[in-house]
Scaffold this active site. Structure first.
Site, PDB file in Angstrom:
ATOM      1  N   GLU A 177       0.833  -1.221   0.000  1.00  0.00           N
ATOM      2  CA  GLU A 177       0.000   0.000   0.000  1.00  0.00           C
ATOM      3  C   GLU A 177       0.859   1.259   0.000  1.00  0.00           C
ATOM      4  O   GLU A 177       0.671   2.160   0.824  1.00  0.00           O
ATOM      5  CB  GLU A 177      -0.939  -0.002   1.202  1.00  0.00           C
ATOM      6  N   GLU A 372      -5.862  -8.294  -0.594  1.00  0.00           N
ATOM      7  CA  GLU A 372      -6.541  -7.933   0.657  1.00  0.00           C
ATOM      8  C   GLU A 372      -7.969  -7.519   0.336  1.00  0.00           C
ATOM      9  O   GLU A 372      -8.196  -6.788  -0.634  1.00  0.00           O
ATOM     10  CB  GLU A 372      -5.870  -6.738   1.364  1.00  0.00           C
TER      11      GLU A 372
HETATM   12  P1  P53 Z   1      -6.822  -2.395   9.665  1.00  0.00           P
HETATM   13  C1  P53 Z   1      -5.837   2.070   5.720  1.00  0.00           C
HETATM   14  C2  P53 Z   1      -6.812   1.945   4.738  1.00  0.00           C
HETATM   15  C3  P53 Z   1      -6.954   0.759   4.041  1.00  0.00           C
HETATM   16  C4  P53 Z   1      -6.121  -0.294   4.335  1.00  0.00           C
HETATM   17  O1  P53 Z   1      -6.626  -2.453   8.089  1.00  0.00           O
HETATM   18  C5  P53 Z   1      -5.139  -0.175   5.286  1.00  0.00           C
HETATM   19  C6  P53 Z   1      -4.985   1.016   5.989  1.00  0.00           C
HETATM   20  C7  P53 Z   1      -3.901   1.193   7.001  1.00  0.00           C
HETATM   21  O2  P53 Z   1      -4.259   0.681   8.222  1.00  0.00           O
HETATM   22  O3  P53 Z   1      -4.254  -1.136   5.585  1.00  0.00           O
HETATM   23  C8  P53 Z   1      -4.316  -2.434   5.037  1.00  0.00           C
HETATM   24  O4  P53 Z   1      -5.943  -3.439  10.219  1.00  0.00           O
HETATM   25  C9  P53 Z   1      -2.993  -3.061   5.370  1.00  0.00           C
HETATM   26  C10 P53 Z   1      -3.064  -4.108   6.430  1.00  0.00           C
HETATM   27  C11 P53 Z   1      -4.212  -3.789   7.366  1.00  0.00           C
HETATM   28  C12 P53 Z   1      -5.505  -3.892   6.569  1.00  0.00           C
HETATM   29  O5  P53 Z   1      -5.479  -2.993   5.488  1.00  0.00           O
HETATM   30  O6  P53 Z   1      -6.404  -1.046  10.022  1.00  0.00           O
HETATM   31  O7  P53 Z   1      -2.278  -3.511   4.251  1.00  0.00           O
HETATM   32  O8  P53 Z   1      -1.813  -4.176   7.054  1.00  0.00           O
HETATM   33  O9  P53 Z   1      -4.269  -4.601   8.476  1.00  0.00           O
HETATM   34  C13 P53 Z   1      -6.742  -3.645   7.389  1.00  0.00           C
HETATM   35  O10 P53 Z   1      -8.255  -2.684   9.918  1.00  0.00           O
END
Ligand code: P53
Length: 474
Positions: A177, A372
């Protein structure tokens, strides 16, 4: 046109080292930037402390103790029928400080064992080199990615990983990201992406563009290093894709949302096309940003374009034009009346996934990989260890349907689908455990207390059926 996904479609799940491994000093591991981030919640940002303080809780130190549980966890993923599993290599296990000449054998050995365990079940490891966990030493000693030297440190790390694992790992990603830092007012984002700790008076935006440039060069170098070691490696970039819709059909809103998307996704233009888009060059001129971008850098970018585009998809944004055309993520977004949000305010928008896949295909003409997607939610375990997460099943069903439309009806070239946090883990944004994503429940609370036992949720059995039917039985 086929009516199903390809037989070799990669179903699986995704995690990142610092969010689940724990064992933050085992085998000579160094301190990473994740290791100095405390527990927060949706209303309180995680604190970034200069040193590790005794009375504070740092969720990455414990994770879900995957370091010691990975065999049992992979066994459960194999039960679901996983074809692929995405994780990251903690840079600090391989180069504890980041600037050593030689790698740390104990760290390398851990990933050999982990990848072997996956391969034993026919699960392909899919690996991110840098996922929000650079060595903290590179921040304190070098200023993180504001320093050109980081390119060489990263290239060395990448070289060691490709050399060691190229027979076990085919799909790689450079920076997770990388485009989150487009929102440079969010100090968590710029720390996680670039190891930047702003001081008063810093031009945050300019520093972000400079750091991102060095990362883009480092990524392009890594692509070349990997291909030289093994031409069969597939090395991709990784973008957080949030479509940005216009708030209305007003022409200014349309133009503004286009510029907003360009601002968040120029990182992809550089990764894929090997050059900066004209609008951004014009913007740098207009802002008088004389960045350190050399002729040699531009050549490296050109020669190190990515093989595929990996992306995360969680939510869409909506932008409203006010009085400026330069997108400021921290102030220009509005809520979308057509879309509901989860408990952390993330807009749940399955159709946006199909939009994203078409947008990228039309713009970049490269294979895509969903690495993801998922729903962070509060789960409840019953007395007999059941977790009835029908809301999660609904979320996945809706998103997979749109994904299949993009592939089958729109002809998008998609490598696979690896939903986030296939096993509960620490949230990157809040540090919580209770923001759960998994098909597998981990009995652990926000403070790292619990039995650490693993339990399949209802979604576990549902996903198993989806994989077994190659996406037909939703
Ligand atoms: P969490 C922000 C917006 C979208 C995805 O996020 C993001 C973030 C930063 O936190 O992160 C990604 O755990 C990232 C993972 C993360 C996952 O999305 O904040 O690549 O490391 O855990 C979900 O709910």
């Amino acid at each position: 046109m086929t009516k199903t996904l390809n037989d070799n479609f990669l179903w699986g799940g995704a995690v990142a080292a610092h969010q689940l491994e724990g064992a933050y000093q085992a085998g000579g591991k160094g301190i990473s930037i994740a290791d100095i981030m405390t527990l927060g919640d949706r209303d309180h940002p995680r604190e970034i402390t200069k040193t590790i303080e005794k009375d504070k809780y740092y969720p990455s130190h414990v994770g879900i103790d995957f370091y010691h549980h990975y065999k049992e966890d992979i066994k459960m993923m194999a039960k679901m029928g996983f074809k692929a599993f995405r994780t990251s290599i903690a840079w600090t296990r391989i180069f504890p400080n980041g600037d050593e000449d030689a790698p740390n054998e104990a760290g390398l050995k851990f990933y050999d064992d982990l990848f072997d365990e996956l391969l034993k079940y026919g699960i392909q490891p899919v690996v991110t080199l840098s996922h929000f966990e650079m060595p903290y030493h590179l921040v304190t000693e070098y200023g993180g990615w504001s320093n050109r030297k980081l390119i060489d440190f990263f290239a060395r790390f990448a070289h060691v990983c490709f050399e060691r694992y190229h027979n076990k790992v085919k799909y790689w990603m450079t920076f997770n990201e990388i485009n989150n830092q487009a929102n440079y007012e969010d100090i968590g984002n710029v720390l996680k992406n670039s190891g930047l700790l702003f001081k008063k008076g810093d031009d945050k935006e300019k520093m972000m563009y400079q750091a991102a440039h060095y990362e883009l060069v480092a990524s392009a170098e890594a692509v070349q290093i990997g291909h030289a070691i093994d031409p069969s490696l597939q090395i991709g970039c990784m973008l957080a894709f949030c479509p940005i819709y216009p708030a209305s059909s007003k022409p200014e809103d349309i133009l503004f949302s286009q510029r907003a998307m360009d601002s968040r996704l120029y990182f992809g233009d550089v990764h894929v096309n090997g050059e900066y888009p004209n609008w951004l060059k014009a913007y740098f001129d207009r802002k008088n940003y004389h960045l350190d971008i050399t002729k040699k850098d531009l050549q490296i970018l050109k020669n190190g374009t990515v093989d595929y585009i990996a992306f995360s998809y969680y939510m869409s944004f909506t932008a409203k034009y006010t009085d400026h055309m330069d997108y400021r993520e921290y102030q220009d977004l509005v809520s979308n009346p057509y879309i509901k949000t989860n408990d952390w305010g993330w807009a749940i928008d399955p159709v946006g996934l199909r939009y994203a896949m078409n947008w990228m295909t039309t713009r970049w003409h490269k294979p895509l990989f969903i690495v993801e997607n998922g729903l962070g939610a509060y789960d409840k375990m019953t007395a007999d260890h059941q977790i009835h997460d029908d809301y999660r099943v609904q979320y996945f069903r809706d998103h997979i349907k749109q994904m299949e439309k993009a592939v089958i009806d729109d002809g998008v070239d998609l490598i696979g689908y690896l939903p986030w946090g296939c096993i509960d883990l620490v949230s990157a944004s809040t540090g919580e455990m209770k923001k759960r994503y998994g098909f597998i429940y981990v009995d652990e609370d926000d403070h790292g207390k619990g039995s650490f036992k693993r339990y399949p949720k209802d979604s576990f059995y549902w996903y198993k059926k989806v994989i077994a039917s190659n996406g037909a039985d939703l």
